[in-house]
Motif scaffolding. Sequence first.
Motif, mmCIF file in Angstrom:
data_model
loop_
_atom_site.group_PDB
_atom_site.id
_atom_site.type_symbol
_atom_site.label_atom_id
_atom_site.label_comp_id
_atom_site.label_asym_id
_atom_site.label_seq_id
_atom_site.Cartn_x
_atom_site.Cartn_y
_atom_site.Cartn_z
ATOM 1 N N ASP A 173 -11.403 62.030 45.646
ATOM 2 C CA ASP A 173 -10.455 62.536 44.648
ATOM 3 C C ASP A 173 -10.475 61.690 43.380
ATOM 4 O OD1 ASP A 173 -9.679 64.603 46.259
ATOM 5 O OD2 ASP A 173 -7.908 63.572 47.065
ATOM 6 N N MET A 174 -10.805 60.405 43.559
ATOM 7 C CA MET A 174 -10.845 59.505 42.397
ATOM 8 C C MET A 174 -12.203 59.524 41.686
ATOM 9 S SD MET A 174 -8.724 56.269 43.991
ATOM 10 C CE MET A 174 -8.813 55.310 42.463
ATOM 11 N N GLY A 175 -13.106 60.393 42.112
ATOM 12 C CA GLY A 175 -14.366 60.574 41.398
ATOM 13 C C GLY A 175 -15.601 60.051 42.081
ATOM 14 N N ALA A 176 -15.461 59.430 43.239
ATOM 15 C CA ALA A 176 -16.634 58.913 43.946
ATOM 16 C C ALA A 176 -17.424 60.078 44.546
ATOM 17 C CB ALA A 176 -16.207 57.943 45.045
ATOM 18 N N ASN A 177 -18.754 60.020 44.425
ATOM 19 C CA ASN A 177 -19.565 61.070 45.039
ATOM 20 C C ASN A 177 -19.735 60.793 46.528
ATOM 21 O OD1 ASN A 177 -21.577 59.089 45.296
ATOM 22 N ND2 ASN A 177 -22.518 59.652 43.353
ATOM 23 N N VAL A 178 -20.469 61.672 47.217
ATOM 24 C CA VAL A 178 -20.606 61.573 48.673
ATOM 25 C C VAL A 178 -21.258 60.255 49.084
ATOM 26 C CG1 VAL A 178 -21.688 62.587 50.709
ATOM 27 C CG2 VAL A 178 -20.698 64.068 48.959
ATOM 28 N N PHE A 179 -22.325 59.869 48.375
ATOM 29 C CA PHE A 179 -23.063 58.660 48.753
ATOM 30 C C PHE A 179 -22.222 57.409 48.502
ATOM 31 C CE2 PHE A 179 -26.403 61.763 47.860
ATOM 32 C CZ PHE A 179 -27.125 61.679 49.043
ATOM 33 N N ARG A 180 -21.527 57.355 47.362
ATOM 34 C CA ARG A 180 -20.706 56.190 47.069
ATOM 35 C C ARG A 180 -19.549 56.083 48.066
ATOM 36 N NH1 ARG A 180 -18.014 54.605 41.182
ATOM 37 N NH2 ARG A 180 -17.266 52.534 41.825
ATOM 38 N N THR A 181 -18.959 57.228 48.416
ATOM 39 C CA THR A 181 -17.884 57.223 49.411
ATOM 40 C C THR A 181 -18.381 56.712 50.747
ATOM 41 O OG1 THR A 181 -16.797 59.096 48.319
ATOM 42 C CG2 THR A 181 -16.199 58.657 50.605
ATOM 43 N N PHE A 182 -19.585 57.162 51.123
ATOM 44 C CA PHE A 182 -20.120 56.737 52.416
ATOM 45 C C PHE A 182 -20.360 55.236 52.447
ATOM 46 C CE2 PHE A 182 -23.732 55.677 55.131
ATOM 47 C CZ PHE A 182 -23.285 56.150 56.355
ATOM 48 N N PHE A 183 -21.055 54.696 51.444
ATOM 49 C CA PHE A 183 -21.452 53.291 51.478
ATOM 50 C C PHE A 183 -20.305 52.325 51.160
ATOM 51 C CE2 PHE A 183 -25.686 55.245 50.868
ATOM 52 C CZ PHE A 183 -26.330 54.646 51.947
ATOM 53 N N GLN A 184 -19.285 52.783 50.440
ATOM 54 C CA GLN A 184 -18.199 51.878 50.070
ATOM 55 C C GLN A 184 -16.942 52.071 50.913
ATOM 56 O OE1 GLN A 184 -17.448 51.995 45.841
ATOM 57 N NE2 GLN A 184 -19.430 51.093 45.341
ATOM 58 N N VAL A 185 -16.800 53.230 51.550
ATOM 59 C CA VAL A 185 -15.592 53.492 52.337
ATOM 60 C C VAL A 185 -15.906 53.761 53.802
ATOM 61 C CG1 VAL A 185 -13.553 54.969 52.591
ATOM 62 C CG2 VAL A 185 -14.421 54.414 50.299
ATOM 63 N N THR A 186 -16.804 54.735 54.058
ATOM 64 C CA THR A 186 -17.058 55.154 55.438
ATOM 65 C C THR A 186 -17.838 54.111 56.225
ATOM 66 O OG1 THR A 186 -17.159 57.441 54.638
ATOM 67 C CG2 THR A 186 -17.933 57.022 56.871
ATOM 68 N N PHE A 187 -18.982 53.678 55.681
ATOM 69 C CA PHE A 187 -19.823 52.745 56.425
ATOM 70 C C PHE A 187 -19.121 51.426 56.752
ATOM 71 C CE2 PHE A 187 -23.123 49.419 56.645
ATOM 72 C CZ PHE A 187 -23.763 49.847 57.800
ATOM 73 N N PRO A 188 -18.402 50.802 55.815
ATOM 74 C CA PRO A 188 -17.680 49.575 56.197
ATOM 75 C C PRO A 188 -16.692 49.799 57.343
ATOM 76 C CG PRO A 188 -17.784 49.764 53.815
ATOM 77 C CD PRO A 188 -18.295 51.064 54.358
ATOM 78 N N GLY A 189 -16.203 51.042 57.479
ATOM 79 C CA GLY A 189 -15.240 51.322 58.538
ATOM 80 C C GLY A 189 -15.852 51.325 59.925
ATOM 81 N N PHE A 190 -17.133 51.722 60.041
ATOM 82 C CA PHE A 190 -17.753 51.728 61.374
ATOM 83 C C PHE A 190 -18.932 50.755 61.468
ATOM 84 C CE2 PHE A 190 -20.401 54.846 59.175
ATOM 85 C CZ PHE A 190 -21.661 54.640 59.706
ATOM 86 N N ARG A 191 -19.049 49.845 60.503
ATOM 87 C CA ARG A 191 -20.189 48.921 60.469
ATOM 88 C C ARG A 191 -20.271 48.056 61.719
ATOM 89 N NH1 ARG A 191 -20.029 46.065 55.159
ATOM 90 N NH2 ARG A 191 -18.046 45.340 56.033
ATOM 91 N N ALA A 192 -19.124 47.534 62.176
ATOM 92 C CA ALA A 192 -19.131 46.668 63.363
ATOM 93 C C ALA A 192 -19.634 47.431 64.583
ATOM 94 C CB ALA A 192 -17.731 46.112 63.618
ATOM 95 N N ALA A 193 -19.181 48.682 64.757
ATOM 96 C CA ALA A 193 -19.643 49.497 65.880
ATOM 97 C C ALA A 193 -21.125 49.827 65.744
ATOM 98 C CB ALA A 193 -18.813 50.774 65.959
ATOM 99 N N PHE A 194 -21.576 50.040 64.525
ATOM 100 C CA PHE A 194 -22.978 50.333 64.236
ATOM 101 C C PHE A 194 -23.870 49.164 64.654
ATOM 102 C CE2 PHE A 194 -26.559 50.442 61.196
ATOM 103 C CZ PHE A 194 -27.011 51.742 61.364
ATOM 104 N N VAL A 195 -23.488 47.957 64.243
ATOM 105 C CA VAL A 195 -24.269 46.763 64.587
ATOM 106 C C VAL A 195 -24.180 46.473 66.083
ATOM 107 C CG1 VAL A 195 -24.511 44.285 64.197
ATOM 108 C CG2 VAL A 195 -23.972 45.793 62.279
ATOM 109 N N ALA A 196 -22.988 46.643 66.663
ATOM 110 C CA ALA A 196 -22.827 46.411 68.103
ATOM 111 C C ALA A 196 -23.706 47.356 68.907
ATOM 112 C CB ALA A 196 -21.363 46.585 68.493
#
Length: 278
Positions: A173-196
């Motif tokens: 809603d604040m203007g971030a595109n899909v890729f920026r949202t993924f790498f700055q919001v979504t991925f940090p949220g599941f990064r620990a599970a991803f690495v584990a």
Amino acid sequence: MRFSSLSKNTLRALTALIMAAVYVPLALVIMNSFNAATSSSFPVQEFSTKWWVAAWNNQGVREALWTSVKVAFWATLIALILGSMVAFALSRYRFFGRNTVNLLVVLPIALPGIVTGVAFSNTFKNVFEPLSINLGLFSIIVGHATFCIVMVFNNVQARLGQMNRGLEEAAMDMGANVFRTFFQVTFPGFRAAFVAGALLAFALSFDEVVVTTFTAAPGTETLPIWIYNNMARPNQAPVVNVIAAVLILVSMIPVYLSQRLTGADQLERKAAKQRKAA
């Protein structure tokens, strides 16, 4: 539920007995890898690192180690990509056959390894060999990737189910595109599970033996296969102990790190909830 003193002591004794049954044999293997004698014994009369030096200088061991690393790396990479994609599809979308897909993804980890191995061996011999794709490193990687995907999938899917999707919507809603949202919001949220999941997949692939036996070409050896082929040779027994000790340590480290990452992630989420409640 409250336990009596007798029940508590009985549970402690049973726990200690089970842990001893699991870890004492592993400790003996590690101890005998430093045994100066040519045969395993307890107690060890003289300690030495000569068998570790002999293992490192053994060309077959070094080739098997490199093969294991390559297979585990590529199997883990495939598992990270496909496991994460399937986790996103099943967590974020509702479609016909969703539960069936979920079952099919996790089924390889439940199947006996020998069944998976026989299935891949027959498939490569009857389908791929006529296309000049023979058993080898590629077939081992594909075989390992089938169950490594489950490790990544389970971790990522569980974490995605706990994430607040409102953060992603707010970012867009604040203007971030899909890729920026993924790498700055979504991925940090599941990064620990991803690495584990990656660590668990690597450990599972590195010490796998049954599927590898059926999918490897003659002469291709991973470390577990090298142990299997040499454990009956008396002159190789000390080196086998060394390689077994290496496999124990290599398997324990990723599992420990994965547990730490998962625990830290849970503590962080708990703290976030407490801050939000306050």
